[in-house]
Design a protein around this motif. Structure first.
Motif, PDB file in Angstrom:
ATOM      1  N   GLY A  36     -35.924 -48.080 -42.014  1.00 39.17           N
ATOM      2  CA  GLY A  36     -35.456 -47.513 -40.726  1.00 39.17           C
ATOM      3  C   GLY A  36     -34.137 -47.984 -39.936  1.00 39.17           C
ATOM      4  N   SER A  37     -34.007 -49.247 -40.309  1.00 41.70           N
ATOM      5  CA  SER A  37     -32.815 -49.747 -39.679  1.00 41.70           C
ATOM      6  C   SER A  37     -31.664 -49.352 -40.072  1.00 41.70           C
ATOM      7  CB  SER A  37     -32.887 -51.274 -39.904  1.00 41.70           C
ATOM      8  OG  SER A  37     -32.598 -51.813 -41.352  1.00 41.70           O
ATOM      9  N   ILE A  38     -31.744 -48.944 -41.628  1.00 38.50           N
ATOM     10  CA  ILE A  38     -30.511 -48.427 -42.380  1.00 38.50           C
ATOM     11  C   ILE A  38     -30.113 -46.826 -41.795  1.00 38.50           C
ATOM     12  CG2 ILE A  38     -29.438 -47.785 -44.603  1.00 38.50           C
ATOM     13  CD1 ILE A  38     -31.165 -49.530 -45.773  1.00 38.50           C
ATOM     14  N   SER A  39     -31.113 -46.280 -41.578  1.00 43.50           N
ATOM     15  CA  SER A  39     -31.168 -44.947 -41.224  1.00 43.50           C
ATOM     16  C   SER A  39     -30.552 -44.766 -39.577  1.00 43.50           C
ATOM     17  CB  SER A  39     -32.435 -44.034 -41.133  1.00 43.50           C
ATOM     18  OG  SER A  39     -33.479 -44.727 -40.397  1.00 43.50           O
ATOM     19  N   TYR A  40     -31.050 -45.686 -38.631  1.00 36.16           N
ATOM     20  CA  TYR A  40     -30.594 -45.769 -37.376  1.00 36.16           C
ATOM     21  C   TYR A  40     -28.860 -45.842 -37.480  1.00 36.16           C
ATOM     22  CZ  TYR A  40     -29.858 -46.865 -32.604  1.00 36.16           C
ATOM     23  OH  TYR A  40     -29.152 -47.115 -31.386  1.00 36.16           O
ATOM     24  N   CYS A  41     -28.581 -47.017 -38.413  1.00 36.86           N
ATOM     25  CA  CYS A  41     -27.299 -47.278 -38.220  1.00 36.86           C
ATOM     26  C   CYS A  41     -26.190 -46.082 -38.830  1.00 36.86           C
ATOM     27  CB  CYS A  41     -27.086 -48.514 -39.284  1.00 36.86           C
ATOM     28  SG  CYS A  41     -27.662 -50.141 -38.552  1.00 36.86           S
ATOM     29  N   THR A 369     -32.360 -42.043 -54.195  1.00 36.99           N
ATOM     30  CA  THR A 369     -31.216 -42.862 -54.822  1.00 36.99           C
ATOM     31  C   THR A 369     -29.879 -41.757 -54.246  1.00 36.99           C
ATOM     32  OG1 THR A 369     -31.732 -42.188 -56.884  1.00 36.99           O
ATOM     33  CG2 THR A 369     -32.250 -44.219 -56.403  1.00 36.99           C
ATOM     34  N   ALA A 370     -30.311 -40.618 -54.365  1.00 33.51           N
ATOM     35  CA  ALA A 370     -29.351 -39.591 -53.834  1.00 33.51           C
ATOM     36  C   ALA A 370     -28.986 -40.023 -52.377  1.00 33.51           C
ATOM     37  CB  ALA A 370     -29.443 -38.283 -54.393  1.00 33.51           C
ATOM     38  N   GLY A 371     -29.949 -39.899 -51.661  1.00 35.34           N
ATOM     39  CA  GLY A 371     -29.671 -40.155 -50.210  1.00 35.34           C
ATOM     40  C   GLY A 371     -29.200 -41.518 -49.891  1.00 35.34           C
ATOM     41  N   LEU A 372     -29.598 -42.367 -50.597  1.00 31.96           N
ATOM     42  CA  LEU A 372     -28.979 -43.807 -50.107  1.00 31.96           C
ATOM     43  C   LEU A 372     -27.438 -43.838 -50.654  1.00 31.96           C
ATOM     44  CD1 LEU A 372     -31.731 -46.069 -51.587  1.00 31.96           C
ATOM     45  CD2 LEU A 372     -30.899 -46.126 -49.294  1.00 31.96           C
ATOM     46  N   THR A 373     -27.207 -43.041 -51.677  1.00 29.87           N
ATOM     47  CA  THR A 373     -25.604 -43.051 -52.044  1.00 29.87           C
ATOM     48  C   THR A 373     -24.961 -42.376 -50.952  1.00 29.87           C
ATOM     49  OG1 THR A 373     -26.213 -42.823 -54.347  1.00 29.87           O
ATOM     50  CG2 THR A 373     -24.149 -42.075 -53.780  1.00 29.87           C
ATOM     51  N   THR A 374     -25.590 -41.053 -50.212  1.00 32.26           N
ATOM     52  CA  THR A 374     -24.869 -40.323 -49.233  1.00 32.26           C
ATOM     53  C   THR A 374     -24.779 -41.532 -48.094  1.00 32.26           C
ATOM     54  OG1 THR A 374     -25.837 -38.254 -49.960  1.00 32.26           O
ATOM     55  CG2 THR A 374     -25.341 -38.529 -47.478  1.00 32.26           C
ATOM     56  N   TRP A 375     -25.715 -42.086 -47.682  1.00 26.82           N
ATOM     57  CA  TRP A 375     -25.608 -43.249 -46.445  1.00 26.82           C
ATOM     58  C   TRP A 375     -24.502 -44.352 -46.963  1.00 26.82           C
ATOM     59  CZ3 TRP A 375     -31.666 -44.515 -45.761  1.00 26.82           C
ATOM     60  CH2 TRP A 375     -32.110 -43.372 -45.053  1.00 26.82           C
ATOM     61  N   PHE A 376     -24.349 -44.599 -48.046  1.00 23.60           N
ATOM     62  CA  PHE A 376     -23.381 -45.610 -48.299  1.00 23.60           C
ATOM     63  C   PHE A 376     -22.124 -45.013 -48.110  1.00 23.60           C
ATOM     64  CE2 PHE A 376     -20.179 -46.092 -51.699  1.00 23.60           C
ATOM     65  CZ  PHE A 376     -19.592 -47.359 -51.466  1.00 23.60           C
ATOM     66  N   ALA A 409     -22.912 -52.049 -37.774  1.00 25.09           N
ATOM     67  CA  ALA A 409     -23.816 -51.046 -38.175  1.00 25.09           C
ATOM     68  C   ALA A 409     -23.342 -50.108 -39.425  1.00 25.09           C
ATOM     69  CB  ALA A 409     -24.009 -49.926 -37.053  1.00 25.09           C
ATOM     70  N   ALA A 410     -22.045 -49.821 -39.541  1.00 34.99           N
ATOM     71  CA  ALA A 410     -21.692 -49.277 -40.761  1.00 34.99           C
ATOM     72  C   ALA A 410     -21.581 -50.339 -41.831  1.00 34.99           C
ATOM     73  CB  ALA A 410     -20.202 -48.848 -40.413  1.00 34.99           C
ATOM     74  N   TRP A 411     -21.346 -51.293 -41.660  1.00 35.65           N
ATOM     75  CA  TRP A 411     -21.198 -52.535 -42.793  1.00 35.65           C
ATOM     76  C   TRP A 411     -22.894 -52.535 -43.230  1.00 35.65           C
ATOM     77  CZ3 TRP A 411     -17.587 -53.664 -45.839  1.00 35.65           C
ATOM     78  CH2 TRP A 411     -16.152 -53.719 -45.476  1.00 35.65           C
ATOM     79  N   TRP A 412     -23.703 -52.488 -42.312  1.00 39.82           N
ATOM     80  CA  TRP A 412     -25.003 -52.693 -42.786  1.00 39.82           C
ATOM     81  C   TRP A 412     -25.621 -51.465 -43.696  1.00 39.82           C
ATOM     82  CZ3 TRP A 412     -28.795 -55.801 -43.799  1.00 39.82           C
ATOM     83  CH2 TRP A 412     -30.197 -55.382 -43.586  1.00 39.82           C
ATOM     84  N   ALA A 413     -24.957 -50.107 -43.212  1.00 34.15           N
ATOM     85  CA  ALA A 413     -25.549 -49.153 -43.838  1.00 34.15           C
ATOM     86  C   ALA A 413     -24.923 -49.336 -45.508  1.00 34.15           C
ATOM     87  CB  ALA A 413     -25.052 -48.058 -43.006  1.00 34.15           C
ATOM     88  N   ILE A 414     -23.709 -49.595 -45.611  1.00 32.17           N
ATOM     89  CA  ILE A 414     -23.066 -49.853 -46.871  1.00 32.17           C
ATOM     90  C   ILE A 414     -23.784 -50.972 -47.783  1.00 32.17           C
ATOM     91  CG2 ILE A 414     -21.089 -50.584 -47.880  1.00 32.17           C
ATOM     92  CD1 ILE A 414     -19.380 -49.499 -45.731  1.00 32.17           C
ATOM     93  N   ALA A 416     -26.725 -52.880 -47.187  1.00 30.33           N
ATOM     94  CA  ALA A 416     -28.047 -52.363 -47.419  1.00 30.33           C
ATOM     95  C   ALA A 416     -28.333 -51.048 -48.402  1.00 30.33           C
ATOM     96  CB  ALA A 416     -28.879 -52.259 -46.075  1.00 30.33           C
ATOM     97  N   SER A 417     -27.665 -50.189 -48.563  1.00 31.96           N
ATOM     98  CA  SER A 417     -28.103 -49.190 -49.343  1.00 31.96           C
ATOM     99  C   SER A 417     -27.447 -49.472 -50.894  1.00 31.96           C
ATOM    100  CB  SER A 417     -26.970 -47.950 -48.839  1.00 31.96           C
ATOM    101  OG  SER A 417     -27.346 -47.339 -47.614  1.00 31.96           O
ATOM    102  N   LEU A 418     -26.635 -50.381 -50.749  1.00 31.01           N
ATOM    103  CA  LEU A 418     -26.304 -50.996 -52.145  1.00 31.01           C
ATOM    104  C   LEU A 418     -27.279 -51.841 -52.776  1.00 31.01           C
ATOM    105  CD1 LEU A 418     -22.294 -51.366 -52.054  1.00 31.01           C
ATOM    106  CD2 LEU A 418     -23.440 -49.534 -53.199  1.00 31.01           C
ATOM    107  N   VAL A 419     -27.696 -52.655 -51.760  1.00 27.74           N
ATOM    108  CA  VAL A 419     -28.619 -53.706 -52.243  1.00 27.74           C
ATOM    109  C   VAL A 419     -30.037 -52.750 -52.651  1.00 27.74           C
ATOM    110  CG1 VAL A 419     -30.333 -55.529 -51.628  1.00 27.74           C
ATOM    111  CG2 VAL A 419     -27.622 -55.531 -51.184  1.00 27.74           C
ATOM    112  N   THR A 420     -30.622 -51.880 -51.908  1.00 28.54           N
ATOM    113  CA  THR A 420     -31.726 -50.982 -52.196  1.00 28.54           C
ATOM    114  C   THR A 420     -31.533 -50.377 -53.525  1.00 28.54           C
ATOM    115  OG1 THR A 420     -32.004 -50.990 -49.846  1.00 28.54           O
ATOM    116  CG2 THR A 420     -33.291 -49.152 -51.155  1.00 28.54           C
TER     117      THR A 420
END
Length: 483
Positions: A36-41, A369-376, A409-414, A416-420
């Motif tokens: 949720g924190s990633i998606s909000y960012c 995983t495709a969604g996380l790639t989009t967030w990255f 927030a942008a750095w967190w999205a990048i 956290a998405s990569l780590v996930t």
């Protein structure tokens, strides 16, 4: 509502079963808070860009302006892949739900029934699709999903406090026994708890995936510079209520060792909410809830086919896909794109020889995983956008919407998405735990994205856009006039 109601569905209602089984009640809750924190960012990150430049194509076109055409190419195909594999995920979810009423019937029957309707609607042209969408909108399916989750949260709290027919006051009983976390695959210690939590995170990513579609609707919204910031400011309240509140209640009502939570088994046919209501001895209501979930999955399958086929047509129109996908009928139906995208839905028939729940798990992992790639990718686009905006003498305060959390927030999205993505199926690397299916469904998109980017880079031979050459002006006059 497009962002929240558009993604409330099988991920939250059905997928949370495996997340609770793998992570435990506290692991499930922490996983949804983390994602949720990633998606909000991601929302506030894309909000700053799209409220300033509400252009058609959303973040795909922004990538072309602020990174390079190759990055836009890779993101575009990743988005198409996401919506395409979501179709068999929804079909297998529908089959799993129907098994609640008819457990002995082959899944092929239910998949065929749903698939024929979805393909029929899409092959009939935009007129029939539009009429269907009109009926669905009149039926307020999105609103029904929101009302359903709110009602289930309230109802779940009542059950937890002993308000059900059996008057069993559950409280935090299941947080004590079998416990707040699950030792994944029986692995002891912190390693087992972490792996269980990481699997819950992957499922949570599927449930949240699609929140960024607000960027696609920006170009068609009324006064986007005023209304998009409002929507983004309010989205975290809905995330807290619907997602965090929902999984918290699920963790209270159902023990993580309940065998019905295993969607990979042959008897998986219900969401954790339905399991809890059945345990409380309430008759009739489980069928009503499952009917609402089936309607959601069925309508989503039709919408996913529409979006993926139009996305493939759009890729061809921009020169990023073969021209054959530009072929249309006299009425404008991109029949080649629809046929190709519909062919991927046949993958749902894997549920004939395997449980529909297991097939749903495979495809939901691919979507996650495709969604996380989009967030990255969105995070990368924003950092480039910000660098160019400042380099050309602008101030971030000039934007219609800006957040004090940027650029963190942008750095967190990048990050956290990569780590996930990295830990989405880490258990396959442990001794005697290798699973080809798990590895491919979790790591395939992560491997494909750099291949697509490098391949497009070699093909297009266009350098990364320099900050002082970024286009912040095309289309601005029309947007400001409308505002």
């Amino acid at each position: 509502m497009i962002s929240i109601a558009g993604v409330i569905g099988t991920g939250l209602f059905l997928g949370t079963a495996s997340a609770l089984m793998n992570g435990g009640p506290l692991g499930l809750l922490l996983a949804y808070i983390f994602v949720g924190s990633i998606s909000y960012c991601v929302m506030i990150t894309i909000g700053e860009m799209i409220s300033y430049l509400p252009i058609a194509g959303g973040h795909i076109k922004l990538a072309e302006r602020f990174v390079d055409p190759a990055f836009s190419f890779a993101l575009g195909w990743n988005l198409w892949y996401n919506w395409t594999v979501t179709l068999p995920a929804e079909l297998s979810a529908a089959a799993t739900i129907i098994n609640f009423w008819h457990p002995g019937v082959s899944n092929a029957v239910w998949i065929t029934m749903c698939l024929v309707v979805a393909i029929g609607i899409n092959m009939s042209g935009v007129g029939v699709y539009g009429e269907t969408e009109f009926i669905l909108r009149r039926g307020r399916i999105s609103s029904i999903k929101v009302v359903t989750i709110v009602g289930l949260i309230i109802f779940g709290i009542i059950l937890d406090l002993g308000g059900g027919p059996n008057h069993d006051r559950i409280g935090f009983r299941y947080w004590k026994d079998p416990g707040p976390f699950v030792q994944f695959y029986g692995i002891s210690g912190m390693t087992g708890r972490f792996l269980g939590w990481s699997r819950a995170v992957t499922q949570a990513a599927f449930a949240y995936s699609g929140l960024e579609v607000v960027a696609m609707a920006a170009a068609e919204s009324k006064n986007p510079r005023k209304n998009l910031p409002k929507a983004i400011r309010r989205v975290y309240i809905r995330i807290l209520l619907f997602y965090i509140g929902g999984v918290f209640v699920i963790g209270l009502l159902v023990p993580s060792n309940n065998p019905l939570l295993n969607v990979n088994s042959d008897n998986a046919s219900a969401s954790p909410f339905v399991i809890a209501i059945n345990q409380a001895g309430i008759k009739g209501l489980p069928s009503v809830i499952n009917a609402a979930l089936l309607t959601s999955a069925w309508s989503a399958a039709s919408s996913n086919l529409y979006i993926s086929s139009r996305g493939l047509h759009g890729l061809a129109a921009s020169g990023n896909a073969p021209k054959v996908f530009l072929r249309t009928s006299r009425s404008g139906l991109p029949y080649v794109a629809v046929a190709i995208c519909a062919s991927f839905s046949l993958l749902a028939y894997m549920a004939v020889n395997t449980s529909s729940g297991m097939v749903f798990t495979w495809f939901s992992s691919m979507c996650a995983t495709a969604g996380l790639t989009t967030w990255f990718g969105i995070g990368v686009i924003y950092l480039r956008f910000r660098k160019g905006f400042l380099a050309q003498g602008h101030k971030m305060s000039e934007l219609p919407y800006s957040s004090r959390f940027q650029p963190f927030a942008a750095w967190w999205a990048i990050g956290a998405s990569l780590v996930t993505l990295l830990f989405s199926a880490w258990e396959v690397f442990l001794r005697d735990n290798w699973s080809t299916a798990t590895f491919m469904t979790n790591y395939l998109p992560m491997m494909l994205f750099p291949v697509l980017y490098v391949g497009a880079k070699i093909w297009k031979r266009i350098p990364i856009v320099k900050p002082n050459e970024m286009d912040f002006h095309s289309g601005i006059a029309e947007i400001e006039a409308m505002t």
